[in-house]
Design a protein around this motif. Structure first.
Motif: not given
Length: 342
Positions: A72, A88, A91
């Protein structure tokens, strides 16, 4: 591209490959060869991160087309046994993946995190992830033990990794660059920097702090003034371990690695197996060879495949030049730790 290590079962590497294009994965579950798991970033704007499989690193093409999983955001990576973590940063979610019998990467679980900057595989079931202090807002690091079975943080301790930060009336952050566990103790190498400006005003000492493990209680810090701090931001690994269990640390003080000054020669120190001090008889002076070491991978029999930058280039290079994919400044060198030859 970061140097990668071959691990047992399925190797894992956090590398960034520059490619001309890369298709998005389709809706079918991709299958692919096993052997290696790699972190993969496309070129261009915007970029995209993937975890992909590769049967070989010696030949062929590594591609995310029909292979692996699209992530992502912007990621760091880690592993514990056969669980591979995509951390990540966009996020603040960490994802854990396994390899299915069909050879596909399958999500195992996920959790939210605050900071994870320095990762070490403890064993097949646990990953150590240290969150570094950013921006000068805090001087504590967060030492976290991530369980691979349920993909969650099972233990966490907020603590400074050095007891004194003051330098010319400026309070400094201690940024973790590498860690290892030995004889029930956790060893953390770090370098000091001014959190808001990233200025490195102290570059004359190599530091390692020692904690109890699994208690995560601070015990003491040992140091050496023959070279500068160990590691740099984003420069893992900053230490390697040989077959005898001896540990070797990489001190860079490189402008290309983000340092704002260099006051001691770049070099390699040794911590003997079981010791809690640097070996006073060992110092591999890399700068005397005309280079500064950034990072390296252990290849066995005392050999290290290292990423280096010449002092001539480094002295005139832009800040953080080692991270450039358009104007590379680094070389690959083979070092012999036993003979201290380059």
């Amino acid at each position: 591209m970061n140097i990668f290590n071959k691990w047992n079962v399925a190797a894992f590497a956090a590398i960034m490959l520059t490619v001309s294009s890369c298709n998005k994965k389709d809706n079918t579950e991709p299958t692919g060869p096993t052997g290696y798991v790699l972190g993969y970033r496309t070129a261009g704007t915007p970029t995209a991160d993937y975890l992909v499989n590769a049967a070989s690193l010696d030949s062929g093409v590594i591609s995310a087309t029909g292979n692996g999983v699209e992530l992502q955001g912007w990621n760091y990576y880690g592993k514990a046994g056969n669980t591979y973590f995509a951390i990540d940063y966009t996020n603040n979610i960490c994802y854990g993946y396994n390899i299915s019998e069909a050879g596909a990467l399958v999500e195992k679980g996920q959790f939210a995190f605050e900071r994870m900057d320095c990762m070490t595989e403890i064993d097949e079931n646990n990953l150590l992830a240290i969150g570094a202090p950013w921006g000068g807002g805090t001087y504590d690091c967060k030492i976290q033990v991530v369980n691979a079975t349920d993909v969650s943080i099972q233990q966490s301790a907020a603590t400074p990794i050095y007891t004194s930060y003051d330098s010319a009336n400026v309070r400094l952050n201690a940024w973790p660059t590498h860690s290892y566990i030995e004889n029930g103790k956790l060893f953390i190498a770090f370098y000091t920097l001014e959190g808001a400006s990233w200025a490195t005003t102290e570059t004359d000492t190599a530091y390692v702090s020692v904690y109890s493990y699994p208690g995560l209680q601070y015990l003491h810090t040992f140091k050496d003034t023959r070279t500068g701090p160990i590691g740099y931001y984003g420069g893992s690994p900053a230490m390697i371990t040989d077959e005898a269990g001896n540990h070797y640390s990489f001190s860079t003080s490189s402008k290309a690695g983000g340092f704002t000054q260099s006051t001691k020669p770049s070099g390699i120190l040794k911590i003997n197996n079981g010791a809690e001090q640097f070996d006073p008889s060992y110092f591999f002076n890399i700068e005397s060879q005309g280079y500064r070491i950034l990072t390296g991978a252990y290849a066995g029999n005392g050999k290290v495949v290292a990423r280096v930058v010449s002092t001539t280039i480094d002295n005139s290079a832009p800040a953080w030049a080692a991270f450039s994919v358009t104007a590379p400044v680094c070389n690959i060198a083979v070092l012999d730790l036993n003979t201290q030859s380059f």
